[in-house]
Design a protein around this motif. Structure first.
Motif, PDB file in Angstrom:
ATOM      1  N   TRP A 226      40.477  32.385  19.132  1.00 16.79           N
ATOM      2  CA  TRP A 226      40.267  32.320  20.589  1.00 16.79           C
ATOM      3  C   TRP A 226      41.177  32.773  21.475  1.00 16.79           C
ATOM      4  CZ3 TRP A 226      40.930  27.284  23.512  1.00 16.79           C
ATOM      5  CH2 TRP A 226      40.635  27.730  24.734  1.00 16.79           C
TER       6      TRP A 226
ATOM      7  N   ARG B 110      27.738  38.611  26.617  1.00 10.98           N
ATOM      8  CA  ARG B 110      29.172  39.247  26.236  1.00 10.98           C
ATOM      9  C   ARG B 110      29.665  40.316  26.897  1.00 10.98           C
ATOM     10  NH1 ARG B 110      31.157  40.144  20.002  1.00 10.98           N
ATOM     11  NH2 ARG B 110      33.149  41.228  20.572  1.00 10.98           N
TER      12      ARG B 110
ATOM     13  N   THR C 231      37.140  30.849  28.548  1.00 10.82           N
ATOM     14  CA  THR C 231      36.118  31.344  27.748  1.00 10.82           C
ATOM     15  C   THR C 231      36.327  32.432  26.573  1.00 10.82           C
ATOM     16  OG1 THR C 231      34.539  30.982  29.758  1.00 10.82           O
ATOM     17  CG2 THR C 231      33.952  32.146  27.820  1.00 10.82           C
TER      18      THR C 231
ATOM     19  N   THR D 125      32.328  23.438  28.926  1.00 14.14           N
ATOM     20  CA  THR D 125      32.741  24.427  29.767  1.00 14.14           C
ATOM     21  C   THR D 125      33.725  24.086  30.955  1.00 14.14           C
ATOM     22  OG1 THR D 125      30.795  25.400  29.318  1.00 14.14           O
ATOM     23  CG2 THR D 125      32.152  26.702  30.928  1.00 14.14           C
TER      24      THR D 125
ATOM     25  N   CYS E  68      31.868  32.892  35.852  1.00 15.28           N
ATOM     26  CA  CYS E  68      32.649  33.953  36.209  1.00 15.28           C
ATOM     27  C   CYS E  68      32.048  34.695  37.229  1.00 15.28           C
ATOM     28  CB  CYS E  68      32.954  34.799  34.846  1.00 15.28           C
ATOM     29  SG  CYS E  68      34.487  35.092  34.500  1.00 15.28           S
TER      30      CYS E  68
ATOM     31  N   ALA F 220      29.268  30.601  30.929  1.00 13.70           N
ATOM     32  CA  ALA F 220      30.501  30.970  31.266  1.00 13.70           C
ATOM     33  C   ALA F 220      30.035  32.202  32.197  1.00 13.70           C
ATOM     34  CB  ALA F 220      31.213  31.219  30.019  1.00 13.70           C
TER      35      ALA F 220
ATOM     36  N   ALA G 105      31.375  34.311  24.612  1.00 14.81           N
ATOM     37  CA  ALA G 105      30.760  34.123  25.884  1.00 14.81           C
ATOM     38  C   ALA G 105      29.183  33.936  26.067  1.00 14.81           C
ATOM     39  CB  ALA G 105      31.096  35.797  26.550  1.00 14.81           C
ATOM     40  N   ARG G 106      28.854  32.864  26.581  1.00 15.22           N
ATOM     41  CA  ARG G 106      27.344  32.621  26.791  1.00 15.22           C
ATOM     42  C   ARG G 106      27.216  32.694  28.070  1.00 15.22           C
ATOM     43  NH1 ARG G 106      28.059  33.572  22.577  1.00 15.22           N
ATOM     44  NH2 ARG G 106      27.811  32.618  20.454  1.00 15.22           N
TER      45      ARG G 106
ATOM     46  N   MET H 210      30.421  39.361  30.571  1.00 17.44           N
ATOM     47  CA  MET H 210      31.674  38.617  30.701  1.00 17.44           C
ATOM     48  C   MET H 210      32.791  39.618  30.461  1.00 17.44           C
ATOM     49  SD  MET H 210      32.268  35.382  30.696  1.00 17.44           S
ATOM     50  CE  MET H 210      33.891  34.509  30.916  1.00 17.44           C
TER      51      MET H 210
ATOM     52  N   THR I 258      37.615  24.776  31.579  1.00 17.83           N
ATOM     53  CA  THR I 258      38.083  25.489  32.420  1.00 17.83           C
ATOM     54  C   THR I 258      39.101  24.590  33.287  1.00 17.83           C
ATOM     55  OG1 THR I 258      35.976  26.391  32.522  1.00 17.83           O
ATOM     56  CG2 THR I 258      37.322  26.849  34.518  1.00 17.83           C
TER      57      THR I 258
END
Lengths: 363, 272
Positions: free
Chosen positions: A213, A93, A285, A147, A229, A225, A221-222, A96, A151
């Motif tokens: 969201w 997190r 995300t 994901t 990024c 993702a 956030a995991r 991210m 995206t």
């Protein structure tokens, strides 16, 4: 040799040595490199410190033990629950937040130069709304969720928003004050489309989740993702840096830029696509987080100056630090309840937005 | 460098702005481009600078068609100075002049010592050395105009195309600028409103009217009472200064102007 350094003949190598003009001093170059390093250290410290902050406090030693164990340094691991909290939730997190902050700040810097408008930002130009609408459509209608699917949907939406913006502005051109108003209109359209998709086909739970969201929150956030990024953000920054001279040249409009040998149309298209990709990866995300792209570049210009070769990396680092701390604030300000970070950035951003307007004499 | 155009035509959204313009500017010549508002001066300059693709006709630099040169190739030969666009930028004066080095650098590379020396020389040429570190916003209109000229010189150009560069300048700086251009030993085409200034400093004048090149030649041959009445719709009186160059004074606008061409309304000044 040629006494006249401005004559075409003086382009030959070695002409400078014979010229009577000493180069203008560039006193701030070294200081700027130092500042970049300092900012990098601040970012690293911020990430570490912010990882400790949240619903459960994590000590420095705990943090060290998690990292040591996970990275195979042979330290004694923490209890599984705490270890999972730090490694699976907190750390991705915070990372991210850093990556998204950097992305949005780069997007804002680029858009402000490309549109010659100090108020440009992916959120205000409706690109975030476009990405949001695309992502929501994929989630609700369920094709290719996951994901990559989300995206992809976000990217399609962001590009559509840009296309709409360019279509509406084709008569006035991008060099226009109108661009922000038009962006707001485009953003409203896509927000309405998002609501339409939600009302028409989603159940109450999905609607609530999606709404939360879209306000912008780092909670989902995991690592997967973060990895996406971590690949996309540096690439986007590199692409923008490749166009740094072109971004400077655009300051006096398309004609002057083109007369300096800049491929204006190509540069704009490339950078708009880069911006769309960066924005949609972020939105997919963590939702639409506003004002980071607007205020960070303005703040950083005071420190780094207006030249994009210097400004862009500074903006990226400052954006990262900014969002790491705003997200930390979002976690603890109303604990145990969490505020969407987009709400906080808006609360900070709106007054600064008004300040920019006032400084430009438009309010 | 010789700049030539053959049969140059260009139209903006269907309205013809330039009509079959032929011109030939010899290396080192300083040529003044004159004509009333909306006559096509700006568009002609932009076509010659490769910023607009003509509907018909060819622009050549030393015989090479401009469309074969590419944006960088053009920028390494010719510098273009547009009319000043007032704007909000945080650039410093030296940064703006440094933009002139863009065509000689890799896309991401910053200025090196040579670039900075050229910028210093360009600032010195227009007398702005002391303002190098000033923010653009703090400059007067005249200082901005001179900084743009310095930026053009920093391109080390063979040719200079300038759109009314004497706007915003006081008399002294107008004269200084024109002497600078005329003495630069470059191929110069400069759009001017002040006819006497044009006659004083240019080797030759081009007179455009409604997108047509209606006269070309020595200032004394172009600036005639008939031409001024027909094109500018003014009642003018011509005298000669000590060096035999024409000076224009005006009795007033013509009371009964010739009927205007139907195209005129579409030609706005400064149409991009």
């Amino acid at each position: 040799m040629f006494a006249d350094l401005l004559h075409p003949a003086a382009r030959a190598p070695g002409a400078a040595a014979a010229a009577p003009y000493a180069p203008l001093p560039q006193p701030r170059a070294r200081a700027r490199t130092g500042m970049l390093l300092a900012q990098g250290l601040v970012l690293a410290a911020s990430v570490a410190a912010a990882t400790r902050i949240g619903s459960a406090d994590v000590g420095w030693t705990d943090l060290g033990r998690v990292l040591g164990a996970r990275l195979g340094l042979g330290t004694e691991p923490l209890p599984p629950l705490l270890d999972s909290l730090v490694w699976d939730l907190r750390l991705p997190r915070v990372l991210m937040a850093a990556l998204v902050g950097a992305s949005l700040a780069v997007c804002g810097t680029v858009l402000q130069a490309v549109t010659r408008n100090a108020l440009a930002d992916p959120y205000l130009l409706g690109v975030s709304s476009g990405a949001g609408a695309g992502a929501v459509t994929v989630v609700v209608l369920g094709f290719g969720a996951g994901t990559l699917g989300i995206t992809g949907g976000a990217l399609a939406g962001a590009l559509l928003a840009f296309a709409g913006l360019l279509l509406l502005l084709r008569r006035t051109g991008l060099d226009s004050v109108r661009i922000v108003l038009t962006g707001v209109v485009v953003g409203q359209l896509f927000t309405a489309l998002t609501s339409l998709v939600l009302m028409a086909s989603a159940d109450a739970d999905t609607t609530r989740a999606v709404t939360h969201w879209l306000l912008g929150s780092m909670a989902p956030a995991r690592w997967d993702a973060v990895v996406v990024c971590a690949v996309v953000t540096p690439l986007g920054l590199a692409a923008a840096l490749l166009c740094a001279n072109a971004l400077d040249g655009l300051a006096f409009g398309a004609d002057t830029a083109a007369s300096l040998g800049i491929g204006v149309r190509r540069t704009r298209m490339l950078l708009l696509v880069v911006t769309a990709v960066l924005t949609s990866v972020a939105v997919a995300t963590v939702g639409a987080i506003g004002f980071v792209g607007l205020i960070v570049p303005h703040g950083v210009r005071f420190l780094a100056g207006p030249l994009h070769r210097v400004l862009l990396p500074h903006a990226a680092l400052a954006g990262a630090v900014f969002l790491v701390w705003t997200d930390a604030l979002a976690r603890v300000a109303f604990a145990p309840r969490e505020v969407p970070v987009g709400v906080i950035t808006a609360l900070i951003g709106v007054p600064l937005f008004l300040l920019v307007l006032r400084r430009r004499g438009e309010l | 460098m010789r700049i030539t155009a053959e049969g140059l035509s260009w139209s903006a959204s269907g309205t013809p702005v330039l009509r079959r313009v032929d011109l030939d500017i010899a290396p080192g010549e300083t040529v003044g481009l004159i004509g009333p508002n909306g006559s096509g001066k700006s568009s002609l300059l932009r076509c010659l600078a490769g910023l607009r693709v003509p509907d018909a006709g060819t622009v050549r630099y030393d015989g090479v068609p401009v469309r074969d040169l590419g944006a960088r190739g053009i920028a390494r030969r010719v510098a273009f100075v547009a009319q000043d666009s007032a704007l909000d930028t945080d650039l410093r004066v030296a940064d703006v002049v440094g933009l002139g080095r863009t065509p000689f650098r890799d896309r991401w590379r910053g200025p090196d010592a040579y670039d900075r020396a050229v910028v210093a020389a360009a600032l010195d040429r227009v007398g702005l050395t002391g303002l190098a570190g000033r923010p653009w916003k703090g400059l007067s209109g005249g200082e901005r105009q001179r900084a743009h000229i310095a930026r053009a010189f920093a391109q080390q150009p063979y040719g200079l195309l300038l759109d009314e560069p004497t706007n915003h300048l006081d008399v002294k700086h107008q004269l200084q600028l024109m002497e600078l251009l005329a003495g630069a030993e470059r191929t110069v085409l400069v759009a001017l409103h002040d006819l006497t200034l044009a006659a004083r400093h240019c080797d030759r004048l081009l007179l455009v009217h409604d997108g047509l090149l209606v006269a070309s030649g020595a200032p004394a041959d172009v600036l005639t009472c008939e031409n001024l009445a027909r094109v500018f719709e003014v009642d003018a009186e011509l005298s000669a200064d000590a060096l035999g160059r024409p000076a224009v004074s005006y009795r007033g606008p013509l009371r009964d102007p010739a009927p205007r061409s139907a195209h005129r309304s579409a030609h706005r000044q400064g149409t991009p």
